[in-house]
Motif scaffolding. Sequence first.
Motif, short mmCIF file in Angstrom:
data_model
loop_
_atom_site.label_atom_id
_atom_site.label_comp_id
_atom_site.label_asym_id
_atom_site.label_seq_id
_atom_site.Cartn_x
_atom_site.Cartn_y
_atom_site.Cartn_z
N ILE A 293 -0.97 -17.00 -5.81
CA ILE A 293 -0.16 -16.08 -6.61
C ILE A 293 0.65 -15.17 -5.70
O ILE A 293 1.85 -14.93 -5.92
N GLU A 294 0.02 -14.67 -4.64
CA GLU A 294 0.73 -13.81 -3.69
C GLU A 294 1.87 -14.56 -3.00
O GLU A 294 2.92 -13.98 -2.70
N ALA A 295 1.67 -15.84 -2.74
CA ALA A 295 2.71 -16.67 -2.11
C ALA A 295 3.78 -17.10 -3.10
O ALA A 295 4.69 -17.85 -2.72
N GLU A 296 3.68 -16.67 -4.36
CA GLU A 296 4.64 -16.98 -5.42
C GLU A 296 4.67 -18.47 -5.76
O GLU A 296 5.66 -18.97 -6.29
N VAL A 297 3.59 -19.17 -5.44
CA VAL A 297 3.46 -20.57 -5.83
C VAL A 297 2.97 -20.65 -7.28
O VAL A 297 3.47 -21.45 -8.08
N LEU A 298 1.99 -19.83 -7.60
CA LEU A 298 1.50 -19.71 -8.97
C LEU A 298 1.93 -18.37 -9.54
O LEU A 298 2.18 -17.42 -8.79
N VAL A 299 2.02 -18.29 -10.83
CA VAL A 299 2.35 -17.03 -11.51
C VAL A 299 1.32 -16.79 -12.59
O VAL A 299 0.78 -17.73 -13.18
N ALA A 300 1.05 -15.53 -12.85
CA ALA A 300 0.08 -15.14 -13.87
C ALA A 300 0.77 -14.28 -14.91
O ALA A 300 1.53 -13.36 -14.56
N ASP A 301 0.55 -14.59 -16.19
CA ASP A 301 1.15 -13.77 -17.23
C ASP A 301 0.19 -12.66 -17.62
O ASP A 301 -0.97 -12.63 -17.19
N PRO B 91 11.61 -31.29 -3.70
CA PRO B 91 11.59 -32.12 -2.49
C PRO B 91 10.38 -31.79 -1.63
O PRO B 91 9.85 -30.68 -1.66
N ALA B 92 9.94 -32.77 -0.85
CA ALA B 92 8.68 -32.64 -0.10
C ALA B 92 8.67 -31.43 0.83
O ALA B 92 7.62 -30.82 1.04
N GLY B 93 9.79 -31.06 1.40
CA GLY B 93 9.81 -29.97 2.36
C GLY B 93 10.08 -28.61 1.76
O GLY B 93 10.37 -27.66 2.50
N HIS B 94 9.99 -28.47 0.45
CA HIS B 94 10.33 -27.20 -0.18
C HIS B 94 9.40 -26.10 0.29
O HIS B 94 8.21 -26.32 0.55
N HIS B 95 9.93 -24.88 0.39
CA HIS B 95 9.15 -23.78 0.98
C HIS B 95 7.90 -23.44 0.16
O HIS B 95 6.89 -23.02 0.71
N LEU B 96 7.92 -23.65 -1.16
CA LEU B 96 6.72 -23.37 -1.95
C LEU B 96 5.62 -24.38 -1.63
O LEU B 96 4.43 -24.02 -1.54
N LEU B 97 5.99 -25.64 -1.46
CA LEU B 97 5.00 -26.65 -1.08
C LEU B 97 4.49 -26.39 0.33
O LEU B 97 3.30 -26.59 0.62
N ARG B 98 5.36 -25.91 1.22
CA ARG B 98 4.91 -25.59 2.58
C ARG B 98 3.94 -24.42 2.57
O ARG B 98 2.95 -24.40 3.30
N ARG B 99 4.24 -23.42 1.74
CA ARG B 99 3.33 -22.28 1.65
C ARG B 99 1.95 -22.71 1.16
O ARG B 99 0.93 -22.27 1.68
N ALA B 100 1.94 -23.57 0.13
CA ALA B 100 0.65 -24.03 -0.39
C ALA B 100 -0.09 -24.84 0.67
O ALA B 100 -1.30 -24.68 0.85
N ALA B 101 0.63 -25.70 1.39
CA ALA B 101 -0.01 -26.51 2.43
C ALA B 101 -0.55 -25.64 3.56
O ALA B 101 -1.60 -25.93 4.13
N ALA B 102 0.14 -24.54 3.88
CA ALA B 102 -0.30 -23.66 4.96
C ALA B 102 -1.61 -22.96 4.63
O ALA B 102 -2.33 -22.52 5.54
N LEU B 103 -1.92 -22.87 3.33
CA LEU B 103 -3.18 -22.21 2.93
C LEU B 103 -4.38 -23.15 3.01
O LEU B 103 -5.50 -22.72 2.75
N GLY B 104 -4.15 -24.41 3.32
CA GLY B 104 -5.26 -25.33 3.53
C GLY B 104 -5.55 -26.22 2.34
O GLY B 104 -4.95 -26.12 1.27
N ASP B 105 -6.54 -27.11 2.54
CA ASP B 105 -6.87 -28.12 1.53
C ASP B 105 -7.34 -27.53 0.20
O ASP B 105 -6.94 -28.01 -0.85
N PRO B 106 -8.20 -26.47 0.21
CA PRO B 106 -8.62 -25.92 -1.10
C PRO B 106 -7.43 -25.45 -1.94
O PRO B 106 -7.42 -25.63 -3.16
N ALA B 107 -6.42 -24.86 -1.28
CA ALA B 107 -5.25 -24.39 -2.03
C ALA B 107 -4.48 -25.55 -2.63
O ALA B 107 -4.02 -25.49 -3.78
N ALA B 108 -4.33 -26.64 -1.85
CA ALA B 108 -3.62 -27.81 -2.37
C ALA B 108 -4.34 -28.41 -3.57
O ALA B 108 -3.72 -28.80 -4.56
N ARG B 109 -5.69 -28.50 -3.48
CA ARG B 109 -6.44 -29.07 -4.60
C ARG B 109 -6.40 -28.16 -5.81
O ARG B 109 -6.30 -28.62 -6.95
#
Length: 952
Positions: A322-330, A266-284
Motif C-alpha cells: 500500500i505504501e508503494a502505491e501498488v495496492l490501495v485501500a478504501d 508491461p513487464a518493466g512497469h515501475h509498480l511491478l518493479r516495486r512489488a518485485a523489490a519487496l520480495g517473494d511474499p509481496a509478489a504472492r
Amino acid sequence: MARARTAVRGRDQELAVVREALAAGGGRLIVLRGQAGIGRTALLDEAERMLRAAGLRVLPVRPGTGPDRLGDDAFALAPLVRTVRDRFEEFQEAGPADALAAVARLSDAAGRDTGGWRPSIVTALGDLFDGIGRQGRTAVLADDVHAVAEPAPVLTAARRSGCLVLATCETGTEHTPGLAELLAAADRVVTLGPLADDVAESLVRRAQGARLDEAVPGLLRTALGPLFGNPGTVLATLADLRARGRLTVFRGRLCLRAPSEPIELPAGHHLLRRAAALGDPAARLLASVAVWDGVNVTDLPLLAEVMGTGLTDCGRVLDQLIEAEVLVADPAGRVSCRCPALAASAAGGPGVRGGAALHAAVAERLLARHRRSGGVDPVVLADHIARGGAAVALEAPMVTRLLELAEDAEREQPERAALWCAAALRRLTPGGPEHARTLTRLLDLVLRTGRYELLRDVLTQYAEQGPGEAEQGGARSSSAEIRLAAVLVALHSGEPPAEEAVRSLLDEGVTGREPIGFAEWWFGRPAGPGRVPGAGGATGSAGPAESACSDGPAGPAGLAERADPAEQAGPPDPAGSRELFPDDRMHLLTTALSGDPAACERAWRRSGRAPSARDVGRLHCAAAVGDIASVAELVLGAAHRVPATGVLGVYRRVVRDYAAADWSQAMSAVRELELSYAGDTLAHQAARLIAADICAARGEPGQAAQWLDDAVPVPGLAVMRAWVRIGLLNRTGGDRRAAPLARRVSRRQRAAGQRAGLHLLLMRAVRTAAFADDHDGAAGLLEEVELLRDETGTEAAESLFLARALVHRDVHEARLATELTRERGDLPSLMDSCLVVARFAEDPRPWLREAHGLATRCGASSLLERVRAVTRERGVPAPRARGRREALAATERRIIELIGEGLTNRQIALRLQVSEKTVENHLTRLFARTGCRSRVELAAASLGGRLTQAVT
C-alpha cells in the motif's frame, strides 16, 4: 522531439512557471517532481526547446546515463564534466578549460574519497559556472536528480552564477538527505499531476503513428484507471500491446484484438518493479489480491493461511504494498490493485497460483471450518466454491445448499445465482430429475444475465457422458435444454462446439424439421468436419444478391407450420407471466432466428405476451438487417439479455451505432468482430455489408468494394445485400439502375414468401430513383410498395408515405414518412429522405439543414457533396451556420439519451469522442434552458416529452 511535444500536452501550468522564471532573470532553481512515467523528461525536453528559442544556451545534465557510474560520484560531477566537454565549442569563448579541469580532478578524487563535504568543490563549481555565465544567460537542466546522493552543490552553484536551473526528481524519494537539501534550497517546487483525460486520450491517438480505432482509448482508460494520466505508462502499455500482437493494423486502423480480454501492464512497469523489490511474499500476496478481486481486512487471516504466511508478516507486506502505491485501500477496509491492468499482470505472472486453485484452497478451508463449527458466511463460501471449479469436493448437502442459495438470489443477484447454479450442476448426475430442473434454472439465469460461458461445462459434460435417460414422473426430457445451450453458446462465441456430440445437435437442426441445420445457416456450413465456408450448400453457393433470394429460406425454416406448444397451453396470459417450458423457449428462440418476422410475431403472441405496434415495428426492422440479438430480446422479453461482447452483442452495436449515425463506433465494432471472433458467421457477413455501406457514403469506394467482396452472398441476407448495392449505386452515379434491381429482388422475395426488409429496400430504391429524376422507376417502385402493403398490413406504411411523396412531390406525405423514420431512429435513412425532399419542397432550407447536420455527424462526404449540389440547384444559402446549431442540438439530444442509459460524463465523452469538459458545457447550457437542476431530472424530463422545444 515530436513525441516529447505530444507527451507534454496539458502541461501549460508547469511551462508557465518556466516562462515566469525566464522573464524574471537572474539565477533561479526550480524542481519538477512527479511519479515514474508522469512525463518529467518530456517536460524537460519541451522546456529545453522553449529556452533555446528564447536565446538561452542550454546545458543538459543527465545523471546516471551514458558511461558514468554514480555509485561513487556523490555529486554527479562526471556527468557535468562530460556534458561541458561535449558542448565545448558552444562554451569555449568563456574559457572554461582551467575550471573544467579542476572539476574533473575533483571528480576523480571523489571517486577515491567520498568521505564527506569538500569545500574545494564549491569553489571549482563556482569558477566553472561563472565563466559559462559571462557569455550570456545559460540554463542548466538536470533530469532524475534523485539518482544523485548530493545534487545540491552542483545545482546551487549554477544558480549562484545566474543560471536558470531546472531539475526533476521522482516523488517518494524526498526523504533522502541530499534531495531534501535540494528541495529546501529550491526557489520553487512543482508537483506534476496526471494528465487530463482528454490530453491523455490525445496522447494515445498520436503515439502510434497510425489511425487508432475509436474503441482503444476507452479500453485503455478502463484498464489503466488512475494510471491513464501517466504518459509513460500509457505509451509503454501501447508499445507492449503492439509487440505482443494484440494491437495490430487492420484495414488502415490500429485495433485491439480481443478487447474483452484483460490488458496487462508491461513487464518493466515501475509498480511491478516495486512489488518485485519487496520480495517473494509481496509478489504472492499481490497475485492473491488480484485473483481474489480485492480482499477485506477481515479476509487477511484466511489469506495468510492459504499463502502459508504468518498473519503478522502478511499484514506487514500488505502495508508495504500500500505504501508503494501498488495496492490501495478504501475507507471500508477493502484492499485492491491500483488498476485492472496491474491486477491482470499480477494474476497472470509466472509462478502465480491459478485463480481457480486459490479459490479452491480457500473453499476447502471454509468447508472444513463449516464442518467443525459452522459460523462461515454462506455467501462467501458459495462464491469460492463456484470460482474454485471442479477441484472443490462437495458432499450432497452442500450441493443442495448451493441450489437453495441460488434460488434465494435469483431475483436480486441473478449473476451470482447463475454461478452457484452452474457449480451445483457440475456435481449432479445427468439424466436425474434434479439435474434437469437445475439445467432449466441455469438456462433461465444465463438468458437473464448473458453469462453464456457458464453453459460450456454443461456441453462438455454432455459430450463426455452422453444424453441422460428420460426423467421419471412423465417430466420432459432435457434434450431440448441441451440443444438450446448448444445454440446459445454457438451464437455468442461465433465458433462451432469442439465436441462432436454437441456439433451433431446443431447439424440436426434446432427442431429437426428444417431443410438446413442451424450450424449450416449460422456458420455457412454444417458444424461437422469436412466443410468450409463458401464451399457450397445453401449458403456458400448463392449467387448475386438479386438471385440468391430464390435459393431457399432465410434461416432454419418450417417453424410457422410446426404445431406450437404454446397453442395447447391454454389462453394467453395477458400479464406475460406464464413460465415457458423448454420447448416453448426453444420455439421462440428458433423462430427469432428464422428471419421471418411474421412467424416471430405469431410465436410472440402465442407465448402469452401481446407485442405493441412499436415493438412489432422494431422486430421487423431488426429482422431486416439480421440483428438476431435484438429480435431474440424482443421476442423472449426481459428474460433475455445479450452482453456487449460476443458475436451477437458486437453485431448489435454495429446495427445500433449505424442507425444512430455514430458511424465511427459502428466501424469500430465491425473491426472488433473481424479481429476478435474468428468464426465466419451470418453476423460477420451482415456487418461487412453495413461496413460497405458506410464506406461508400464516406467517399471510400475502394474500402466499400473490399467489404462487399468479403461478404459471402447468403440467402438470409439477400435483401440486405441488394439494399447495400443500391446504396453503392446511389453514391457512384448509377442511380437509374436502382429501381430495376429493387423490383427484381422484391418480386422474387415476395414469390418465395420472404418479405423481411423489403420495405427498407424499396424506400432506399425510391429515394435513389427520385433523386435521379427517374420518374418511371419511382412509379414502378410505388406499385411494389402498395403490393407489399396489401400483403403485410401496416409494415410498409413508412415506405408507402415516402414513395407517394417522392412520386407525387407531396411535402405532406414526405413529412409523415420522415416522422416515422425519425421515430424509428434510422438517421441515415432520414438523411437521404431529407436530401431528396429538399429538391422539390417549396422551402428546401429546413430539409437541407437536417440533411447537412446528419451527413456531418456521419462523416458522409459523398452526401455532403450532394447537399452542396442541391443547395446550388435551389439557389439557397449554404446551411453551414444553421447546420452547426442543428449538430449542436443533435449532440445535446444524444447526451440526454446516454444519461438515460446511466452513463457518466466521462463515458458520454468517450462515446461521443469529445472531451469531458465539452459534455459539462453542454449540460450547463441544457440546465439553463430547461430549468432542470440535475442529470436525473434532465433524463426524466426527456422521457416525459418535456424537452422537445428546449433541445433545438
